[in-house]
Design a protein around this motif. Structure first.
Motif, PDB file in Angstrom:
ATOM      1  N   VAL A  23       0.845  -1.191   0.000  1.00  0.00           N
ATOM      2  CA  VAL A  23       0.000   0.000   0.000  1.00  0.00           C
ATOM      3  C   VAL A  23       0.879   1.239   0.000  1.00  0.00           C
ATOM      4  O   VAL A  23       1.943   1.270   0.621  1.00  0.00           O
ATOM      5  CB  VAL A  23      -0.962  -0.001   1.217  1.00  0.00           C
ATOM      6  CG1 VAL A  23      -0.198   0.052   2.533  1.00  0.00           C
ATOM      7  CG2 VAL A  23      -1.967   1.136   1.124  1.00  0.00           C
ATOM      8  N   SER A  24       0.456   2.250  -0.745  1.00  0.00           N
ATOM      9  CA  SER A  24       1.026   3.598  -0.693  1.00  0.00           C
ATOM     10  C   SER A  24      -0.101   4.526  -0.283  1.00  0.00           C
ATOM     11  O   SER A  24      -1.219   4.410  -0.790  1.00  0.00           O
ATOM     12  CB  SER A  24       1.589   4.010  -2.058  1.00  0.00           C
ATOM     13  OG  SER A  24       2.556   3.087  -2.513  1.00  0.00           O
ATOM     14  N   CYS A  25       0.186   5.438   0.624  1.00  0.00           N
ATOM     15  CA  CYS A  25      -0.893   6.180   1.281  1.00  0.00           C
ATOM     16  C   CYS A  25      -0.991   7.626   0.807  1.00  0.00           C
ATOM     17  O   CYS A  25      -0.003   8.365   0.825  1.00  0.00           O
ATOM     18  CB  CYS A  25      -0.671   6.169   2.794  1.00  0.00           C
ATOM     19  SG  CYS A  25      -0.629   4.511   3.504  1.00  0.00           S
ATOM     20  N   SER A  75      -3.424   9.124   2.471  1.00  0.00           N
ATOM     21  CA  SER A  75      -3.942   9.528   3.780  1.00  0.00           C
ATOM     22  C   SER A  75      -3.858   8.309   4.691  1.00  0.00           C
ATOM     23  O   SER A  75      -3.592   7.193   4.233  1.00  0.00           O
ATOM     24  CB  SER A  75      -5.390  10.015   3.662  1.00  0.00           C
ATOM     25  OG  SER A  75      -6.264   8.945   3.336  1.00  0.00           O
ATOM     26  N   VAL A 115      -4.667   4.993   6.716  1.00  0.00           N
ATOM     27  CA  VAL A 115      -5.513   3.873   6.329  1.00  0.00           C
ATOM     28  C   VAL A 115      -5.385   2.744   7.340  1.00  0.00           C
ATOM     29  O   VAL A 115      -4.313   2.522   7.918  1.00  0.00           O
ATOM     30  CB  VAL A 115      -5.146   3.361   4.915  1.00  0.00           C
ATOM     31  CG1 VAL A 115      -3.722   2.818   4.866  1.00  0.00           C
ATOM     32  CG2 VAL A 115      -6.131   2.297   4.445  1.00  0.00           C
ATOM     33  N   SER A 161      -1.413   2.195   8.732  1.00  0.00           N
ATOM     34  CA  SER A 161      -0.319   3.051   8.304  1.00  0.00           C
ATOM     35  C   SER A 161       0.246   3.822   9.488  1.00  0.00           C
ATOM     36  O   SER A 161      -0.450   4.089  10.478  1.00  0.00           O
ATOM     37  CB  SER A 161      -0.790   4.020   7.221  1.00  0.00           C
ATOM     38  OG  SER A 161      -1.806   4.884   7.702  1.00  0.00           O
ATOM     39  N   ASP A 173       4.346   6.494   6.580  1.00  0.00           N
ATOM     40  CA  ASP A 173       3.562   6.123   5.406  1.00  0.00           C
ATOM     41  C   ASP A 173       2.676   7.270   4.947  1.00  0.00           C
ATOM     42  O   ASP A 173       2.531   7.535   3.753  1.00  0.00           O
ATOM     43  CB  ASP A 173       2.665   4.912   5.717  1.00  0.00           C
ATOM     44  CG  ASP A 173       3.441   3.708   6.198  1.00  0.00           C
ATOM     45  OD1 ASP A 173       4.555   3.487   5.705  1.00  0.00           O
ATOM     46  OD2 ASP A 173       2.916   2.984   7.072  1.00  0.00           O
ATOM     47  N   ASP A 174       2.085   7.961   5.907  1.00  0.00           N
ATOM     48  CA  ASP A 174       1.049   8.940   5.586  1.00  0.00           C
ATOM     49  C   ASP A 174       1.560  10.171   4.856  1.00  0.00           C
ATOM     50  O   ASP A 174       0.783  10.869   4.196  1.00  0.00           O
ATOM     51  CB  ASP A 174       0.338   9.392   6.876  1.00  0.00           C
ATOM     52  CG  ASP A 174      -0.381   8.247   7.566  1.00  0.00           C
ATOM     53  OD1 ASP A 174      -0.611   7.213   6.905  1.00  0.00           O
ATOM     54  OD2 ASP A 174      -0.703   8.387   8.767  1.00  0.00           O
ATOM     55  N   PRO A 203       3.638   9.428  -0.078  1.00  0.00           N
ATOM     56  CA  PRO A 203       2.769   8.604  -0.916  1.00  0.00           C
ATOM     57  C   PRO A 203       3.496   7.823  -1.994  1.00  0.00           C
ATOM     58  O   PRO A 203       2.917   6.900  -2.566  1.00  0.00           O
ATOM     59  CB  PRO A 203       1.806   9.639  -1.534  1.00  0.00           C
ATOM     60  CG  PRO A 203       2.520  10.944  -1.441  1.00  0.00           C
ATOM     61  CD  PRO A 203       3.346  10.872  -0.198  1.00  0.00           C
ATOM     62  N   PHE A 253     -10.224   4.667   5.013  1.00  0.00           N
ATOM     63  CA  PHE A 253      -9.410   5.852   4.792  1.00  0.00           C
ATOM     64  C   PHE A 253     -10.039   7.026   5.545  1.00  0.00           C
ATOM     65  O   PHE A 253     -11.270   7.158   5.604  1.00  0.00           O
ATOM     66  CB  PHE A 253      -9.349   6.205   3.313  1.00  0.00           C
ATOM     67  CG  PHE A 253      -8.580   5.230   2.467  1.00  0.00           C
ATOM     68  CD1 PHE A 253      -7.200   5.196   2.494  1.00  0.00           C
ATOM     69  CD2 PHE A 253      -9.248   4.347   1.625  1.00  0.00           C
ATOM     70  CE1 PHE A 253      -6.485   4.306   1.712  1.00  0.00           C
ATOM     71  CE2 PHE A 253      -8.555   3.455   0.833  1.00  0.00           C
ATOM     72  CZ  PHE A 253      -7.163   3.425   0.873  1.00  0.00           C
ATOM     73  N   GLY A 288      -5.364   5.871  -1.363  1.00  0.00           N
ATOM     74  CA  GLY A 288      -4.053   5.249  -1.483  1.00  0.00           C
ATOM     75  C   GLY A 288      -3.997   4.369  -2.712  1.00  0.00           C
ATOM     76  O   GLY A 288      -4.931   4.318  -3.525  1.00  0.00           O
TER      77      GLY A 288
END
Length: 782
Positions: free
Chosen positions: A93-95, A97, A99, A111, A115-116, A119, A140, A149
């Motif tokens: 996962v790429s964020c 926001s 998650v 996350s 991470d937040d 992105p 999210f 994400g």
């Protein structure tokens, strides 16, 4: 030494001492029985949903879905993942926001602050998934930097997974659904209802300890319970309505895929393709008669735009006016189905057709039933018509060409595929089988072995099985290229379509060219040209032309040369030279061996290091068994094709002899070679043993070896060891090293890089070794 099974179960004990033809039949038949031919799965896909990127993850930018989202609001995203067995699944996962990710009601990932705000980074994690349906829910929360994400597989090469619509209304469709903006966190999650404990409660999901390492790997202690085991599900994973909680008290699910009342009043072609005077479009379904051998029928309806109706390939009605009634009488329709194709030309504001239910006017039985049915099984279809278009008059297919599912239609900007009568909903093919129909390098050598087994045993069913697998890939190549441009990541052939390494193309491509010599394979020229272009013009190289890895799926692959890559490239180049007659490809293949020898050869042993790492300026110091096997196997393939007068043949033949001597000296007493060639305590490895057998027997047969008696004995002892140690009476193959990374530490290969049962890295080469033994024995008798 490790025993893989009791000695009395060895195939050598059940085939008169490992009679090679019997062994070939047992291994090939077991593989085909375990992986029978299976067709592709066709599913409806909404272009209004999340786009699947080239890394096979879905871009869930919820600010685009809900531009008025405000900070602190929640949006939920939900899908179903189908798994063939219990296990762990890799995710990434790429964020955009923060998650939280829930799998089957348990918190699998949360996350962190890092991470937040990055992105572009990926956080990888693995989570338990169960056989059958798995509900995946992402929560999210909108913040000042965005909401959403990018989520999906953590292994694009090994597990290019796609997700299915989890709702009852979207049953069978591919893709995710998402909620409207929510003011507060939900107290229940969508998905299966618990049999005893009731709905999944967010408050009951305790987040375990996380690992905020630089690699972004997160480990969570999962409370993985399965209260749903007694539920019986079909292949699309939809439980009975009273077992599926869709959280309808909180939200409707999007995207919405319904026409407006105004659109429904217009013609079907009008709402699908718009008004395009002179353009052509098609519709396809089937007419099915059941309960009677024959019947007469009547089809009535209406149309707008010029129309032609074909039944069973015959023109049965033409409407030359701009609109009118359809009235078709058919006599002596037989039991079963017939194609019903409508061809229409846009002439004005309205454009389309509709049929009433077909009527039986006379039948051979009062139980006769006549109806319109889907032309092909498409998961997610709600009615029975597929639609195709729109085409300019000179680019349209003929009506006779239309009723097929396995091709792209039209050219250039008008190229297209089938769709259904819902807004922006298209049909897409997906590969959902574990092995059959997949394109990857271990399957390349597996299928090569099966192709040649069919020839060696005069058993064409083996050859046809392998050719069918290959053709299921190659004939879809043009479609897959179009699909990738339309949707980001195709549902099949992802490694061929998204080539970024030699692993993705050379091995399977070589098998494809071999199959094409045995019988014509659809799509082979375009697919082979695509591969040749990549290897010749795109693949990274050093200044001297040697293949080189400047990047990889993991950091340690960067700036390296792997002896494996000789197999991932040179057999294809040699076979492509055979196909085209262009000597550039043969010259390239020949030079690669000499460049790799300069960096990886160990002269005092006559064998190869596994990898040269340019980050350290030296080879890794470990002679891995299968890596060495790839070298001499590929060199054997090249010498077989190379003309005697080629300028590099003497030097390559001398290299072949040097390697053969080095490997022969390392054969163990039981005939096997080891995972680490110089370490007799490492396990007896089947795939490298098979490749040395193949190379030695082939060299003896072709007169390449200066002391053939020594290599004849080594090949025969190797086959005896293989059939006594690594192949059981059922044709199962043991002791095949799994797919590797690399290390400067010998213990990685010896202790961590373990073997797997019936691994596709070994099955094909075991077959090829057996074929060489069969041919060697035959020639010696003669």
């Amino acid at each position: 030494m490790q025993a893989y099974f009791p000695a009395h179960d060895a195939i050598a004990r059940h085939t008169a001492g490992g009679h090679a033809k019997h062994v070939l039949a047992a291994v090939a038949s077991r593989y085909i029985g375990a992986h029978p031919p299976e067709p592709l799965m066709y599913r409806v896909h909404s272009r209004q949903g999340f786009r699947r990127l080239e890394d096979c993850r879905y871009d869930m930018d919820l600010m685009q879905c809900w531009p008025q989202l405000s900070a602190g609001q929640f949006v939920y995203v939900w899908a179903m993942l189908w798994a063939e067995q219990d296990g762990e699944t890799p995710f990434a996962v790429s964020c955009y926001s923060p998650v939280k990710i829930y799998i089957n009601g348990s918190l699998a990932f949360q996350s962190n602050l890092n991470d937040d705000v990055f992105p572009n980074r990926r956080a990888f994690f693995r989570a338990k998934t169960r056989k059958g349906r798995n509900d995946i829910v992402l929560e999210f929360v909108a913040v000042g930097t965005g909401c959403g994400g990018i989520f999906g597989t953590g292994s694009v090469k090994g597990a290019p997974m796609h997700f299915l619509n989890p709702t009852g209304a979207g049953r069978g469709c591919e893709g995710w659904v998402y909620s409207g903006p929510q003011q507060a966190r939900w107290r229940t999650l969508p998905g299966w209802r618990g049999c005893q404990a009731g709905e999944s409660k967010l408050s009951s999901h305790a987040l375990g300890s996380g690992d905020d390492s630089e690699q972004g790997l997160h480990k969570l202690k999962l409370n993985h319970t399965d209260p749903f085991a007694p539920l019986l599900l079909d292949r699309d994973g939809v439980p009975a309505p009273d077992r599926l909680n869709e959280c309808g008290e909180y939200t409707a699910w999007y995207p919405q895929e319904e026409w407006t009342p105004v659109e429904l009043r217009s013609g079907c072609f009008h709402r699908l393709f718009g008004v395009k005077p002179g353009a052509k479009a098609f519709a396809w379904c089937k007419l099915e008669l059941r309960g009677a051998l024959r019947a007469d029928l009547r089809l009535e309806g209406r149309y707008a735009g010029k129309i032609a109706v074909y039944v069973g390939g015959k023109l049965m009605f033409q409407g030359g006016e701009e609109s009118g009634r359809i009235d078709i009488s058919l006599q002596d329709i037989r039991f079963g189905t017939q194609d019903l194709v409508v061809e229409s030309t846009c002439g004005g504001e309205d454009w389309g057709f509709e049929f009433n239910e077909p009527q039986i006017t006379c039948a051979s039985s009062p139980q006769a039933v006549l109806r319109l049915v889907r032309p092909y099984p498409i998961e997610g279809m709600r009615d029975h018509w597929l639609y195709l278009g729109a085409f300019s008059a000179d680019n349209a297919p003929s009506a006779a060409e239309v009723p097929v599912i396995d091709r792209l239609f039209g050219q250039g900007q008008e190229a297209t595929y089938w769709r259904v009568d819902r807004p922006e909903c298209w049909v897409r093919p997906y590969l959902e089988t574990p092995l059959y129909g997949r394109w990857n390098y271990p399957l390349g050598v597996t299928l090569y072995g099966l192709l040649r087994t069919g020839v060696a045993l005069s058993a064409p069913h083996y050859t046809e099985y392998a050719a069918g697998h290959i053709e299921q890939c190659s004939k879809w190549h043009d479609y897959t290229e179009w699909d990738r441009k339309q949707y980001g990541a195709p549902g099949l052939n992802h490694q061929l379509s998204l080539i970024d390494s030699l692993d993705d193309c050379g091995s399977f491509g070589a098998a494809m060219l071999t199959a094409n010599k045995l019988r014509p394979i659809l799509g082979v020229e375009r697919a082979a040209a695509h591969i040749a272009h990549y290897i010749t013009n795109v693949q990274d190289r050093l200044p001297d032309g040697a293949f080189y890895r400047t990047r990889g799926t993991v950091d340690f692959m960067k700036d390296t040369m792997w002896c494996d890559d000789l197999y991932m490239s040179t057999p294809f180049l040699a076979k492509y030279y055979e196909l085209t007659g262009d000597e550039r490809y043969l010259d390239d293949a020949a030079s690669q061996f000499l460049r790799y020898k300069e960096r990886l050869f160990i002269p005092e042993l006559g064998i190869m290091h596994h990898v040269f790492d340019d980050k350290f300026g030296k080879p890794n110091g470990v002679p891995w068994g299968r890596g060495n096997g790839w070298v001499i196997f590929s060199l054997t393939e090249l010498l077989t094709i190379m003309p005697p007068e080629h300028k590099l043949r003497p030097e390559l033949l001398e290299f072949y002899r040097e390697l053969s001597e080095g490997y022969r000296k390392l054969q163990s007493a039981n005939g096997m070679w080891h995972q680490v060639l110089t370490d007799g305590e490492s396990y007896a490895e089947a795939s490298c043993t098979a490749m040395f057998i193949y190379a030695f027997a082939h060299g003896v047969r072709h007169g390449w070896l200066e002391e053939p008696d020594l290599y004849l004995e080594a090949a025969v002892r190797g086959w005896e060891g293989l059939t006594e140690t690594c192949i059981d009476k059922h044709g199962n193959v043991y002791g095949v090293c799994r797919g590797s990374g690399y290390s400067f530490n010998k213990l990685y290969y010896k202790e961590e890089l373990d073997w797997q049962l019936n691994d596709t890295h070994g099955i094909g080469i075991v077959l090829l070794a057996g074929i060489e033994i069969v041919q060697l024995e035959s020639e010696l008798v003669e």
